[in-house]
Design a protein around this motif. Structure first.
Motif, PDB file in Angstrom:
ATOM      1  N   UNK A  89       0.819  -1.217   0.000  1.00 35.26           N
ATOM      2  CA  UNK A  89       0.000   0.000   0.000  1.00 35.26           C
ATOM      3  C   UNK A  89       0.851   1.265   0.000  1.00 35.26           C
ATOM      4  N   UNK A  90       2.110   1.130  -0.400  1.00 35.38           N
ATOM      5  CA  UNK A  90       2.998   2.276  -0.548  1.00 35.38           C
ATOM      6  C   UNK A  90       3.683   2.220  -1.889  1.00 35.38           C
ATOM      7  N   UNK A  91       4.905   1.713  -1.914  1.00 36.52           N
ATOM      8  CA  UNK A  91       5.696   1.691  -3.139  1.00 36.52           C
ATOM      9  C   UNK A  91       5.015   0.936  -4.277  1.00 36.52           C
ATOM     10  N   UNK A  92       4.536  -0.269  -3.988  1.00 36.67           N
ATOM     11  CA  UNK A  92       3.923  -1.076  -5.049  1.00 36.67           C
ATOM     12  C   UNK A  92       2.724  -0.348  -5.647  1.00 36.67           C
ATOM     13  N   UNK A  93       1.903   0.258  -4.805  1.00 36.71           N
ATOM     14  CA  UNK A  93       0.746   1.001  -5.309  1.00 36.71           C
ATOM     15  C   UNK A  93       1.176   2.199  -6.141  1.00 36.71           C
ATOM     16  N   UNK A  94       2.237   2.894  -5.711  1.00 38.38           N
ATOM     17  CA  UNK A  94       2.747   4.029  -6.493  1.00 38.38           C
ATOM     18  C   UNK A  94       3.102   3.578  -7.911  1.00 38.38           C
ATOM     19  N   UNK A  95       3.898   2.516  -8.001  1.00 35.69           N
ATOM     20  CA  UNK A  95       4.366   2.049  -9.312  1.00 35.69           C
ATOM     21  C   UNK A  95       3.207   1.502 -10.141  1.00 35.69           C
ATOM     22  N   UNK A  98       1.093   3.553 -12.683  1.00 29.17           N
ATOM     23  CA  UNK A  98       1.500   3.959 -14.032  1.00 29.17           C
ATOM     24  C   UNK A  98       2.121   2.847 -14.874  1.00 29.17           C
ATOM     25  N   UNK A  99       2.349   1.625 -14.270  1.00 28.79           N
ATOM     26  CA  UNK A  99       2.927   0.545 -15.056  1.00 28.79           C
ATOM     27  C   UNK A  99       2.725  -0.784 -14.326  1.00 28.79           C
ATOM     28  N   UNK A 100       2.902  -1.902 -15.023  1.00 30.30           N
ATOM     29  CA  UNK A 100       2.852  -3.205 -14.353  1.00 30.30           C
ATOM     30  C   UNK A 100       4.043  -3.380 -13.409  1.00 30.30           C
ATOM     31  N   UNK A 112      -6.172  -9.182  -5.902  1.00 34.98           N
ATOM     32  CA  UNK A 112      -6.507  -7.772  -6.069  1.00 34.98           C
ATOM     33  C   UNK A 112      -7.102  -7.543  -7.454  1.00 34.98           C
ATOM     34  N   UNK A 113      -7.978  -6.570  -7.555  1.00 33.49           N
ATOM     35  CA  UNK A 113      -8.602  -6.256  -8.838  1.00 33.49           C
ATOM     36  C   UNK A 113      -7.703  -5.401  -9.722  1.00 33.49           C
ATOM     37  N   UNK A 114      -6.561  -4.960  -9.179  1.00 34.06           N
ATOM     38  CA  UNK A 114      -5.670  -4.085  -9.938  1.00 34.06           C
ATOM     39  C   UNK A 114      -4.728  -4.925 -10.809  1.00 34.06           C
ATOM     40  N   UNK A 115      -4.932  -4.853 -12.099  1.00 34.48           N
ATOM     41  CA  UNK A 115      -4.237  -5.739 -13.042  1.00 34.48           C
ATOM     42  C   UNK A 115      -2.746  -5.442 -13.153  1.00 34.48           C
ATOM     43  N   UNK A 116      -2.320  -4.258 -12.752  1.00 34.64           N
ATOM     44  CA  UNK A 116      -0.901  -3.929 -12.857  1.00 34.64           C
ATOM     45  C   UNK A 116      -0.057  -4.590 -11.776  1.00 34.64           C
ATOM     46  N   UNK A 117      -0.694  -5.222 -10.786  1.00 31.57           N
ATOM     47  CA  UNK A 117       0.042  -5.920  -9.729  1.00 31.57           C
ATOM     48  C   UNK A 117      -0.031  -7.414  -9.983  1.00 31.57           C
ATOM     49  N   UNK A 118       1.121  -8.016 -10.266  1.00 30.00           N
ATOM     50  CA  UNK A 118       1.216  -9.462 -10.481  1.00 30.00           C
ATOM     51  C   UNK A 118       2.009 -10.037  -9.311  1.00 30.00           C
ATOM     52  N   UNK A 119       1.412 -10.937  -8.551  1.00 26.73           N
ATOM     53  CA  UNK A 119       2.037 -11.421  -7.316  1.00 26.73           C
ATOM     54  C   UNK A 119       2.480 -12.874  -7.422  1.00 26.73           C
ATOM     55  N   UNK A 120       3.645 -13.155  -6.847  1.00 29.10           N
ATOM     56  CA  UNK A 120       4.153 -14.517  -6.750  1.00 29.10           C
ATOM     57  C   UNK A 120       4.714 -14.732  -5.349  1.00 29.10           C
ATOM     58  N   UNK A 121       4.255 -15.761  -4.664  1.00 27.86           N
ATOM     59  CA  UNK A 121       4.776 -16.061  -3.331  1.00 27.86           C
ATOM     60  C   UNK A 121       6.064 -16.863  -3.472  1.00 27.86           C
ATOM     61  N   UNK A 122       7.129 -16.387  -2.829  1.00 24.62           N
ATOM     62  CA  UNK A 122       8.424 -17.056  -2.960  1.00 24.62           C
ATOM     63  C   UNK A 122       9.333 -16.648  -1.812  1.00 24.62           C
ATOM     64  N   UNK A 123      10.204 -17.562  -1.413  1.00 26.76           N
ATOM     65  CA  UNK A 123      11.222 -17.293  -0.397  1.00 26.76           C
ATOM     66  C   UNK A 123      12.504 -16.930  -1.121  1.00 26.76           C
TER      67      UNK A 123
END
Length: 251
Positions: A89-95, A98-100, A112-123
């Motif tokens: 809810x800070x840096x990732x939302x800022x980016x 305006x871009x993926x 999330x409904x925001x298509x510009x955020x693509x998430x992958x769970x990883x260590x």
């Protein structure tokens, strides 16, 4: 229990109301004017603390680093930007405005409904895919690696393994943005975070052999931002600041 807390409990008022009680006459005048104009009140919700509050807070680690690095990403317009563990809810939302942006984190993230955020769970202390991006960020995250706070395995070298993997993920000529707490010495505040001397990262083999520092910015103990500081001649003396490093991967 302090006297204010005891009084608040006795009268059934919120502690914030008690602390700002001197604003009660203004509240009463405004309520009377509202009713005089024919306004309806469906519920009394007395908030007195905002009368002398500021518009907001434009300082601190996250405010400065998130806005600053998002601006860097916007200006450089990379082919692909990947993030590891930064604040959603800070840096990732800022980016993402305006871009993926592709986000890796050891913790799960609800859909999330925001298509510009693509998430992958990883260590990211484990194995990673090498040279996958020309732009990578990891903000206020590496200091937690290996401390178990977020469900990751205990590993005293977790930060070193994490940094090595971050470097490996960046293509030659690509950019790595990394930030973490800085102080007068390297410290471990278990299990919250590590604190690093501002120059410690420059001594790590993987950094010394693979990266070139492009710029250094930092947030001081008062929460104020210092831009484009020459780390070779001006090492910050802070107790708990935030160092923001921009590296270019050599090739």
């Amino acid at each position: 229990m302090g006297l204010l807390k005891k009084f608040a409990k006795a009268v059934g008022w919120d502690l914030a109301v008690i602390k700002n009680y001197h604003h009660l006459p203004a509240f009463r005048r405004q309520r009377a004017e509202w009713l005089r104009q024919g306004g309806k009140i469906t519920r009394k919700f007395m908030i007195l603390g905002d009368y002398e509050d500021s518009a907001g807070t434009a300082k601190g680690h996250y405010f400065h680093q998130d806005l600053l690095v998002a601006g860097f990403v916007h200006a450089s317009n990379p082919e692909r930007h990947v993030d590891v563990g930064s604040r959603i809810d800070g840096f990732v939302a800022h980016v993402a405005s305006f871009r993926p942006i592709e986000v890796f984190d050891v913790r799960p993230l609800p859909p999330t409904a925001h298509k510009n955020i693509v998430f992958r769970q990883a260590d990211l202390m484990g194995e990673c895919v090498t040279e996958i991006t020309d732009s990578l960020s990891c903000l206020h995250t590496i200091e937690h690696f290996g401390l178990g706070r977020y469900g990751d395995p205990i590993d005293v070298d977790g930060h070193l393994k994490g940094i090595a993997n971050l470097v490996a993920m960046v293509k030659k000529g690509g950019t790595l943005y990394i930030s973490f707490p800085i102080g007068r010495n390297d410290e471990v505040h278990f299990n919250a975070h590590r604190v690093f001397h501002p120059t410690s990262i420059l001594s790590y083999d993987v950094v010394r052999n693979s990266l070139a520092l492009q710029r250094f910015d930092y947030v001081d103990d008062a929460g104020d931002l210092h831009l484009d500081v020459d780390l070779a001649t001006n090492v910050p003396s802070v107790r708990y600041g935030c160092g923001i490093y921009t590296f270019r991967k050599q090739g």
